[in-house]
Design a protein around this motif. Structure first.
Motif, PDB file in Angstrom:
ATOM      1  N   LEU A  42       3.181   0.891  -6.011  1.00  0.00           N
ATOM      2  CA  LEU A  42       2.622   1.735  -4.991  1.00  0.00           C
ATOM      3  C   LEU A  42       2.771   0.983  -3.587  1.00  0.00           C
ATOM      4  O   LEU A  42       2.950   1.375  -2.391  1.00  0.00           O
ATOM      5  CB  LEU A  42       1.250   1.903  -5.102  1.00  0.00           C
ATOM      6  CG  LEU A  42       1.150   3.148  -6.305  1.00  0.00           C
ATOM      7  CD1 LEU A  42      -0.502   2.928  -7.063  1.00  0.00           C
ATOM      8  CD2 LEU A  42       1.725   4.450  -5.890  1.00  0.00           C
ATOM      9  N   TYR A  43       2.643  -0.250  -3.565  1.00  0.00           N
ATOM     10  CA  TYR A  43       2.675  -1.292  -2.366  1.00  0.00           C
ATOM     11  C   TYR A  43       3.924  -1.208  -1.726  1.00  0.00           C
ATOM     12  O   TYR A  43       4.168  -1.074  -0.581  1.00  0.00           O
ATOM     13  CB  TYR A  43       2.129  -2.532  -2.798  1.00  0.00           C
ATOM     14  CG  TYR A  43       2.363  -3.812  -1.693  1.00  0.00           C
ATOM     15  CD1 TYR A  43       1.525  -3.625  -0.714  1.00  0.00           C
ATOM     16  CD2 TYR A  43       3.474  -4.678  -1.638  1.00  0.00           C
ATOM     17  CE1 TYR A  43       1.403  -4.522   0.543  1.00  0.00           C
ATOM     18  CE2 TYR A  43       3.575  -5.498  -0.616  1.00  0.00           C
ATOM     19  CZ  TYR A  43       2.657  -5.564   0.476  1.00  0.00           C
ATOM     20  OH  TYR A  43       2.645  -6.286   1.541  1.00  0.00           O
ATOM     21  N   VAL A  44       4.975  -1.073  -2.510  1.00  0.00           N
ATOM     22  CA  VAL A  44       6.490  -1.393  -1.856  1.00  0.00           C
ATOM     23  C   VAL A  44       6.503   0.163  -1.512  1.00  0.00           C
ATOM     24  O   VAL A  44       7.186   0.436  -0.359  1.00  0.00           O
ATOM     25  CB  VAL A  44       7.580  -1.588  -3.048  1.00  0.00           C
ATOM     26  CG1 VAL A  44       8.721  -0.929  -2.722  1.00  0.00           C
ATOM     27  CG2 VAL A  44       7.315  -3.103  -3.383  1.00  0.00           C
ATOM     28  N   LYS A  45       6.154   1.053  -2.176  1.00  0.00           N
ATOM     29  CA  LYS A  45       6.158   2.632  -1.617  1.00  0.00           C
ATOM     30  C   LYS A  45       5.598   2.809  -0.306  1.00  0.00           C
ATOM     31  O   LYS A  45       6.114   3.548   0.826  1.00  0.00           O
ATOM     32  CB  LYS A  45       5.740   3.673  -2.556  1.00  0.00           C
ATOM     33  CG  LYS A  45       5.744   4.973  -2.319  1.00  0.00           C
ATOM     34  CD  LYS A  45       5.287   5.872  -3.580  1.00  0.00           C
ATOM     35  CE  LYS A  45       5.834   7.337  -3.146  1.00  0.00           C
ATOM     36  NZ  LYS A  45       4.611   8.273  -3.038  1.00  0.00           N
ATOM     37  N   GLU A  49       7.372   4.144   3.009  1.00  0.00           N
ATOM     38  CA  GLU A  49       6.833   5.438   3.709  1.00  0.00           C
ATOM     39  C   GLU A  49       5.844   5.285   4.725  1.00  0.00           C
ATOM     40  O   GLU A  49       5.435   6.294   5.433  1.00  0.00           O
ATOM     41  CB  GLU A  49       6.257   6.238   2.744  1.00  0.00           C
ATOM     42  CG  GLU A  49       7.403   6.691   1.654  1.00  0.00           C
ATOM     43  CD  GLU A  49       6.994   7.258   0.420  1.00  0.00           C
ATOM     44  OE1 GLU A  49       5.565   7.552   0.437  1.00  0.00           O
ATOM     45  OE2 GLU A  49       7.690   8.032  -0.432  1.00  0.00           O
ATOM     46  N   GLY A  50       5.132   4.033   5.020  1.00  0.00           N
ATOM     47  CA  GLY A  50       3.994   3.996   5.814  1.00  0.00           C
ATOM     48  C   GLY A  50       2.661   3.873   4.964  1.00  0.00           C
ATOM     49  O   GLY A  50       2.580   4.308   3.970  1.00  0.00           O
ATOM     50  N   TYR A  73      -7.074  -5.943  -6.633  1.00  0.00           N
ATOM     51  CA  TYR A  73      -8.105  -5.980  -5.550  1.00  0.00           C
ATOM     52  C   TYR A  73      -7.916  -6.199  -4.330  1.00  0.00           C
ATOM     53  O   TYR A  73      -8.263  -5.116  -3.470  1.00  0.00           O
ATOM     54  CB  TYR A  73      -9.015  -7.368  -6.055  1.00  0.00           C
ATOM     55  CG  TYR A  73      -9.681  -7.223  -7.457  1.00  0.00           C
ATOM     56  CD1 TYR A  73     -10.852  -5.967  -7.330  1.00  0.00           C
ATOM     57  CD2 TYR A  73      -9.738  -7.926  -8.312  1.00  0.00           C
ATOM     58  CE1 TYR A  73     -11.820  -6.007  -8.543  1.00  0.00           C
ATOM     59  CE2 TYR A  73     -10.430  -7.845  -9.524  1.00  0.00           C
ATOM     60  CZ  TYR A  73     -11.428  -6.787  -9.474  1.00  0.00           C
ATOM     61  OH  TYR A  73     -12.040  -6.628 -10.591  1.00  0.00           O
ATOM     62  N   GLU A  74      -6.850  -6.762  -4.005  1.00  0.00           N
ATOM     63  CA  GLU A  74      -6.427  -6.858  -2.266  1.00  0.00           C
ATOM     64  C   GLU A  74      -5.719  -5.333  -2.086  1.00  0.00           C
ATOM     65  O   GLU A  74      -5.849  -4.926  -1.149  1.00  0.00           O
ATOM     66  CB  GLU A  74      -5.193  -8.119  -2.264  1.00  0.00           C
ATOM     67  CG  GLU A  74      -6.040  -9.277  -2.483  1.00  0.00           C
ATOM     68  CD  GLU A  74      -5.366 -10.172  -1.725  1.00  0.00           C
ATOM     69  OE1 GLU A  74      -4.885  -9.840  -0.388  1.00  0.00           O
ATOM     70  OE2 GLU A  74      -5.292 -11.571  -1.871  1.00  0.00           O
ATOM     71  N   TYR A  75      -5.352  -4.681  -2.999  1.00  0.00           N
ATOM     72  CA  TYR A  75      -4.605  -3.210  -2.965  1.00  0.00           C
ATOM     73  C   TYR A  75      -5.475  -2.424  -2.493  1.00  0.00           C
ATOM     74  O   TYR A  75      -5.569  -1.605  -1.899  1.00  0.00           O
ATOM     75  CB  TYR A  75      -3.490  -2.953  -3.746  1.00  0.00           C
ATOM     76  CG  TYR A  75      -2.867  -1.676  -3.517  1.00  0.00           C
ATOM     77  CD1 TYR A  75      -1.856  -1.597  -2.532  1.00  0.00           C
ATOM     78  CD2 TYR A  75      -3.164  -0.434  -4.138  1.00  0.00           C
ATOM     79  CE1 TYR A  75      -1.144  -0.482  -2.221  1.00  0.00           C
ATOM     80  CE2 TYR A  75      -2.474   0.700  -3.721  1.00  0.00           C
ATOM     81  CZ  TYR A  75      -1.410   0.628  -2.818  1.00  0.00           C
ATOM     82  OH  TYR A  75      -0.688   1.859  -2.368  1.00  0.00           O
ATOM     83  N   LEU A  76      -6.689  -2.471  -3.223  1.00  0.00           N
ATOM     84  CA  LEU A  76      -7.917  -1.725  -3.058  1.00  0.00           C
ATOM     85  C   LEU A  76      -8.476  -1.887  -1.736  1.00  0.00           C
ATOM     86  O   LEU A  76      -8.959  -0.687  -1.028  1.00  0.00           O
ATOM     87  CB  LEU A  76      -9.046  -1.981  -4.248  1.00  0.00           C
ATOM     88  CG  LEU A  76      -8.499  -1.577  -5.670  1.00  0.00           C
ATOM     89  CD1 LEU A  76      -9.581  -1.657  -6.709  1.00  0.00           C
ATOM     90  CD2 LEU A  76      -8.657   0.329  -5.679  1.00  0.00           C
ATOM     91  N   LYS A  77      -8.602  -2.952  -1.398  1.00  0.00           N
ATOM     92  CA  LYS A  77      -9.303  -3.395  -0.381  1.00  0.00           C
ATOM     93  C   LYS A  77      -8.303  -2.698   0.890  1.00  0.00           C
ATOM     94  O   LYS A  77      -9.036  -2.287   1.864  1.00  0.00           O
ATOM     95  CB  LYS A  77      -9.463  -4.894   0.079  1.00  0.00           C
ATOM     96  CG  LYS A  77     -10.236  -5.224   1.339  1.00  0.00           C
ATOM     97  CD  LYS A  77     -10.500  -6.714   1.468  1.00  0.00           C
ATOM     98  CE  LYS A  77     -11.219  -6.783   2.982  1.00  0.00           C
ATOM     99  NZ  LYS A  77     -11.599  -8.189   3.012  1.00  0.00           N
ATOM    100  N   LYS A  78      -7.180  -2.994   0.841  1.00  0.00           N
ATOM    101  CA  LYS A  78      -6.097  -2.435   1.787  1.00  0.00           C
ATOM    102  C   LYS A  78      -6.353  -0.910   2.022  1.00  0.00           C
ATOM    103  O   LYS A  78      -6.176  -0.313   2.943  1.00  0.00           O
ATOM    104  CB  LYS A  78      -4.736  -2.748   1.415  1.00  0.00           C
ATOM    105  CG  LYS A  78      -3.592  -2.390   2.450  1.00  0.00           C
ATOM    106  CD  LYS A  78      -2.308  -3.024   1.965  1.00  0.00           C
ATOM    107  CE  LYS A  78      -1.176  -2.908   2.896  1.00  0.00           C
ATOM    108  NZ  LYS A  78      -1.452  -3.194   4.224  1.00  0.00           N
ATOM    109  N   LEU A  79      -6.387  -0.180   0.773  1.00  0.00           N
ATOM    110  CA  LEU A  79      -6.526   1.178   0.924  1.00  0.00           C
ATOM    111  C   LEU A  79      -7.810   1.800   1.467  1.00  0.00           C
ATOM    112  O   LEU A  79      -7.868   2.697   2.003  1.00  0.00           O
ATOM    113  CB  LEU A  79      -6.418   1.748  -0.783  1.00  0.00           C
ATOM    114  CG  LEU A  79      -5.006   1.757  -1.253  1.00  0.00           C
ATOM    115  CD1 LEU A  79      -5.304   2.073  -2.822  1.00  0.00           C
ATOM    116  CD2 LEU A  79      -4.198   2.520  -0.669  1.00  0.00           C
TER     117      LEU A  79
END
Length: 146
Positions: A42-45, A49-50, A73-79
């Motif tokens: 999901l991060y690479v996508k 894509e933005g 956890y970092e990805y959740l914070k980014k989202l």
């Protein structure tokens, strides 16, 4: 582009890397992913894509938090950059060998949010399967005396 997390082992491949690559490639060819590959995918996508963030979500609740990685956890914070987070976890119930010790001073949550924004509440009493709950539910089993 700044990496989502800093890799302290940068430049080092994990043990068994060729086999991991082979298995991951086989899964992708079947349009499948291992669970541990979902968040990096999901991060690479999003990098392609933005990035999509949701600033309207104000609270994220995570259960079984010991089984989330620092990257997740970092990805959740980014989202959800404006959200507060409550994480419940029990290190003793970890299903992965590399489980996250949420109570450690170097936990990914403390590193991500800072000590001033992180509060640890240690629960010392379990309300799972107390004597009263076991006795009550035992009555529902066939053949048990009521």
């Amino acid at each position: 582009m700044k990496p989502l997390i800093e890799n302290k082992r940068m430049g080092q491949s994990p043990q068994h890397w060729p086999e991991i690559c082979k298995q991951t490639k086989a899964m992708i060819l079947q349009n499948k992913l291992f669970h541990e590959d979902a968040t990096p995918y999901l991060y690479v996508k999003e990098m392609i894509e933005g990035v999509r963030t949701n600033t309207e979500i104000r609270y994220v609740f995570v259960d079984e938090g010991q089984d989330y990685s620092a990257f997740q956890y970092e990805y959740l914070k980014k989202l959800f950059p404006r959200a507060r987070m409550t994480v419940l976890g029990d290190f003793g119930q970890a299903i992965f060998m590399q489980a996250t010790d949420l109570a450690a001073s170097n936990s990914p949550l403390v590193q991500l949010y800072g000590e001033g924004e992180t509060t640890l509440i240690r629960l010392v009493r379990s309300y799972r399967s107390t004597k009263e709950i076991v006795e009550f539910t035992r009555q529902m089993l066939p053949g048990e005396k009521r």
